[in-house]
Enzyme design. Structure first.
Site, PDB file in Angstrom:
ATOM      1  N   LYS A  97       0.840  -1.215   0.000  1.00 40.33           N
ATOM      2  CA  LYS A  97       0.000   0.000   0.000  1.00 40.33           C
ATOM      3  C   LYS A  97       0.874   1.264   0.000  1.00 40.33           C
ATOM      4  CE  LYS A  97      -2.120  -1.267   3.834  1.00 40.33           C
ATOM      5  NZ  LYS A  97      -1.518  -2.594   4.104  1.00 40.33           N
ATOM      6  N   ARG A 173     -10.577  -0.105   8.298  1.00 36.59           N
ATOM      7  CA  ARG A 173     -10.210  -1.512   8.505  1.00 36.59           C
ATOM      8  C   ARG A 173     -11.306  -2.270   9.217  1.00 36.59           C
ATOM      9  NH1 ARG A 173      -3.863  -2.272   8.778  1.00 36.59           N
ATOM     10  NH2 ARG A 173      -3.325  -0.218   8.030  1.00 36.59           N
ATOM     11  N   ARG A 208      11.616  -5.153   5.174  1.00 40.69           N
ATOM     12  CA  ARG A 208      11.290  -3.723   4.985  1.00 40.69           C
ATOM     13  C   ARG A 208      12.176  -2.824   5.848  1.00 40.69           C
ATOM     14  NH1 ARG A 208       5.328  -1.796   5.444  1.00 40.69           N
ATOM     15  NH2 ARG A 208       5.388  -3.160   7.254  1.00 40.69           N
ATOM     16  N   ARG A 237      10.507  -0.868  11.503  1.00 41.58           N
ATOM     17  CA  ARG A 237       9.325  -0.629  12.341  1.00 41.58           C
ATOM     18  C   ARG A 237       9.258  -1.615  13.499  1.00 41.58           C
ATOM     19  NH1 ARG A 237       4.237   0.024   8.379  1.00 41.58           N
ATOM     20  NH2 ARG A 237       3.360  -1.410   9.910  1.00 41.58           N
ATOM     21  N   ARG A 248      -0.964  -9.415  12.752  1.00 43.92           N
ATOM     22  CA  ARG A 248      -1.602  -8.383  11.910  1.00 43.92           C
ATOM     23  C   ARG A 248      -2.411  -9.020  10.781  1.00 43.92           C
ATOM     24  NH1 ARG A 248       3.833  -5.458  10.914  1.00 43.92           N
ATOM     25  NH2 ARG A 248       2.850  -4.458   9.127  1.00 43.92           N
TER      26      ARG A 248
HETATM   27  P1  AP5 Z   1       4.734  -1.455   1.969  1.00 47.31           P
HETATM   28  O1  AP5 Z   1       4.442  -0.655   0.767  1.00 47.31           O
HETATM   29  O2  AP5 Z   1       5.383  -0.793   3.124  1.00 47.31           O
HETATM   30  O3  AP5 Z   1       3.435  -2.273   2.420  1.00 47.31           O
HETATM   31  P2  AP5 Z   1       2.122  -1.789   3.183  1.00 47.31           P
HETATM   32  O4  AP5 Z   1       0.967  -2.492   2.563  1.00 47.31           O
HETATM   33  O5  AP5 Z   1       2.076  -0.309   3.268  1.00 47.31           O
HETATM   34  O6  AP5 Z   1       2.416  -2.472   4.568  1.00 47.31           O
HETATM   35  P3  AP5 Z   1       2.158  -2.040   6.076  1.00 47.31           P
HETATM   36  O7  AP5 Z   1       2.915  -3.037   6.907  1.00 47.31           O
HETATM   37  O8  AP5 Z   1       2.476  -0.594   6.303  1.00 47.31           O
HETATM   38  O9  AP5 Z   1       0.673  -2.291   6.248  1.00 47.31           O
HETATM   39  P4  AP5 Z   1      -0.035  -2.528   7.565  1.00 47.31           P
HETATM   40  O10 AP5 Z   1      -1.430  -2.424   7.140  1.00 47.31           O
HETATM   41  O11 AP5 Z   1       0.345  -3.755   8.306  1.00 47.31           O
HETATM   42  O12 AP5 Z   1       0.558  -1.384   8.506  1.00 47.31           O
HETATM   43  P5  AP5 Z   1       0.040   0.043   8.915  1.00 47.31           P
HETATM   44  O13 AP5 Z   1       1.212   0.897   9.089  1.00 47.31           O
HETATM   45  O14 AP5 Z   1      -1.037   0.511   8.041  1.00 47.31           O
HETATM   46  O15 AP5 Z   1       5.637  -2.685   1.474  1.00 47.31           O
HETATM   47  C1  AP5 Z   1       6.126  -3.630   2.387  1.00 47.31           C
HETATM   48  C2  AP5 Z   1       7.536  -4.078   1.924  1.00 47.31           C
HETATM   49  O16 AP5 Z   1       7.424  -4.761   0.679  1.00 47.31           O
HETATM   50  C3  AP5 Z   1       8.508  -2.930   1.687  1.00 47.31           C
HETATM   51  O17 AP5 Z   1       9.786  -3.301   2.098  1.00 47.31           O
HETATM   52  C4  AP5 Z   1       8.487  -2.699   0.164  1.00 47.31           C
HETATM   53  O18 AP5 Z   1       9.711  -2.191  -0.339  1.00 47.31           O
HETATM   54  C5  AP5 Z   1       8.196  -4.101  -0.335  1.00 47.31           C
HETATM   55  N1  AP5 Z   1       7.383  -4.098  -1.554  1.00 47.31           N
HETATM   56  C6  AP5 Z   1       6.273  -3.341  -1.801  1.00 47.31           C
HETATM   57  N2  AP5 Z   1       5.769  -3.619  -3.010  1.00 47.31           N
HETATM   58  C7  AP5 Z   1       6.566  -4.589  -3.538  1.00 47.31           C
HETATM   59  C8  AP5 Z   1       6.554  -5.307  -4.779  1.00 47.31           C
HETATM   60  N3  AP5 Z   1       5.608  -5.088  -5.706  1.00 47.31           N
HETATM   61  N4  AP5 Z   1       7.507  -6.248  -4.983  1.00 47.31           N
HETATM   62  C9  AP5 Z   1       8.471  -6.486  -4.033  1.00 47.31           C
HETATM   63  N5  AP5 Z   1       8.536  -5.830  -2.843  1.00 47.31           N
HETATM   64  C10 AP5 Z   1       7.595  -4.889  -2.596  1.00 47.31           C
HETATM   65  O19 AP5 Z   1      -0.620  -0.269  10.338  1.00 47.31           O
HETATM   66  C11 AP5 Z   1       0.193  -0.649  11.434  1.00 47.31           C
HETATM   67  C12 AP5 Z   1      -0.680  -0.876  12.654  1.00 47.31           C
HETATM   68  O20 AP5 Z   1      -1.357   0.360  12.989  1.00 47.31           O
HETATM   69  C13 AP5 Z   1      -1.802  -1.893  12.491  1.00 47.31           C
HETATM   70  O21 AP5 Z   1      -1.351  -3.197  12.749  1.00 47.31           O
HETATM   71  C14 AP5 Z   1      -2.827  -1.409  13.541  1.00 47.31           C
HETATM   72  O22 AP5 Z   1      -2.430  -1.798  14.827  1.00 47.31           O
HETATM   73  C15 AP5 Z   1      -2.677   0.095  13.438  1.00 47.31           C
HETATM   74  N6  AP5 Z   1      -3.640   0.674  12.467  1.00 47.31           N
HETATM   75  C16 AP5 Z   1      -3.360   1.155  11.228  1.00 47.31           C
HETATM   76  N7  AP5 Z   1      -4.479   1.585  10.629  1.00 47.31           N
HETATM   77  C17 AP5 Z   1      -5.496   1.364  11.510  1.00 47.31           C
HETATM   78  C18 AP5 Z   1      -6.897   1.565  11.454  1.00 47.31           C
HETATM   79  N8  AP5 Z   1      -7.507   2.079  10.374  1.00 47.31           N
HETATM   80  N9  AP5 Z   1      -7.634   1.215  12.524  1.00 47.31           N
HETATM   81  C19 AP5 Z   1      -7.066   0.687  13.618  1.00 47.31           C
HETATM   82  N10 AP5 Z   1      -5.744   0.451  13.736  1.00 47.31           N
HETATM   83  C20 AP5 Z   1      -4.959   0.787  12.679  1.00 47.31           C
END
Ligand code: AP5
Length: 303
Positions: A97, A173, A208, A237, A248
């Site tokens: 994402k 979510r 990552r 992270r 997660r």
């Molecule tokens: P990346 O682009 O960073 O992936 P992402 O989908 O953004 O992953 P996140 O881990 O950030 O998602 P998440 O939903 O778990 O975490 P969030 O911060 O939102 O890519 C990942 C890796 O893959 C990178 O190294 C990249 O280089 C590589 N990559 C990307 N695309 C690629 C490709 N095509 N090919 C090869 N490699 C690739 O949330 C964290 C926490 O916050 C949650 O667990 C929850 O506790 C809380 N939270 C967040 N939002 C909410 C909400 N709405 N409500 C309640 N709690 C929430």
């Protein structure tokens, strides 16, 4: 409002061409037809959804599991033809994402609002919300709505997001989050769902790294840092461990269907298991199509 009458034939964007259409002709709707269909029709207030009316006889099926349904519907808002795009992007942890948001904002200048980043900023600031949020984030659970909903609402309400449009990443979510946003009047034009197999997700999380200076996302194997100077300052992270990503993922699976059910008419499923450029090409195809649709709609209504 869903329009049950086939007004347009909308060709599929090429990069996502899971179905291929033999014709790409656009048939603009007639104002008189619209008046009949929508008694309250008014050029300045109407918001329509158009079916992609790809008749099965004109389609060649491909093998992609990510093909949009033949009756995939895209919102073509005529409320204000110049209105900025509003996009939601969703997917499992590490589905890409954030990486895609970097590419989308570069091309479309939308304001990227990432729920996870907003929460991490609170954690880093040591605020009350941050302290509470961290407890849930460490367990891979959703942070309670009391904290998240207002945080996102306030960010989306800032003038830059209203003027330039927004790209909402990682929100909603849960059904309650989706409902809350709708109540506040924030409705997306398109809901993008990135699909990636689970074993790949774990590998992506573990590798990552983040650049605290530029905010850029790297992967030690798939997207390594460009210079040694950058490599030396990369951070990881606190929730990027194999153990935590599994938690997660469980939370994601528990909630994703309910969220999708709210946006099914405007959802496009993207195969997120290619290179980041290939994934972006699919998304770009849909965004281009959406903008073309809007333009054609406003032109036909102005004629
Ligand atoms: P990346 O682009 O960073 O992936 P992402 O989908 O953004 O992953 P996140 O881990 O950030 O998602 P998440 O939903 O778990 O975490 P969030 O911060 O939102 O890519 C990942 C890796 O893959 C990178 O190294 C990249 O280089 C590589 N990559 C990307 N695309 C690629 C490709 N095509 N090919 C090869 N490699 C690739 O949330 C964290 C926490 O916050 C949650 O667990 C929850 O506790 C809380 N939270 C967040 N939002 C909410 C909400 N709405 N409500 C309640 N709690 C929430």
């Amino acid at each position: 409002m869903a329009c049950g009458v086939n007004l347009w034939t909308i060709p599929q964007p090429k990069p996502q061409s899971s179905y291929s259409s033999s014709s790409s002709s656009l048939k603009p709707p007639l104002t008189s037809q619209l008046s009949l269909l929508f008694p309250n029709f008014n050029n300045s207030t109407l918001s329509l959804r158009f079916h992609t009316t790809l008749s099965r006889s004109r389609l060649t099926k491909s093998h992609s599991p990510n093909a949009p349904p033949p009756h995939f519907m895209v919102m073509a808002s005529t409320k204000n033809p110049g209105e900025a795009l509003k996009i939601m992007i969703s997917g499992a942890p590490a589905s890409g994402k954030g990486t895609q948001c970097e590419l989308i904002t570069q091309k479309y200048s939308l304001v990227h609002v990432a729920a996870g980043d907003l929460l991490r900023a609170e954690v880093a600031a040591g605020s009350d919300n941050g302290r509470q949020a961290k407890e849930f984030m460490e367990k891979g659970q959703l942070v309670p709505d009391e904290i998240v909903v207002m945080m996102v609402k306030e960010r989306l309400s800032l003038p830059d997001a209203e003027e330039n449009g927004w790209l909402l990443d990682g929100y909603p979510r849960s059904l309650s989050q989706a409902t809350a946003l709708k109540k506040f009047g924030f409705e997306p034009d398109l809901f993008i769902l990135l699909e990636v197999p689970e074993d790949i997700l774990v590998e992506r999380v573990i590798g990552r790294r983040l650049d605290p200076v530029t905010g850029k996302i790297y992967h030690l194997k798939y997207s390594p840092p460009e210079t040694e100077e950058i490599a030396a300052r990369l951070t990881q992270r606190f929730d990027d461990t194999e153990e935590k990503v599994k938690l997660r993922l469980r939370t994601h699976h528990q909630n994703v269907e309910a969220v999708l059910s709210m946006f099914k008419d405007i959802t496009v499923k993207i195969d997120g298991n290619g290179s980041k450029e290939d994934v972006f090409a699919q998304i770009d195809g849909w965004l281009t199509k959406l903008l073309e649709q809007r333009k054609a709609t406003s032109e036909s209504l102005a004629a």
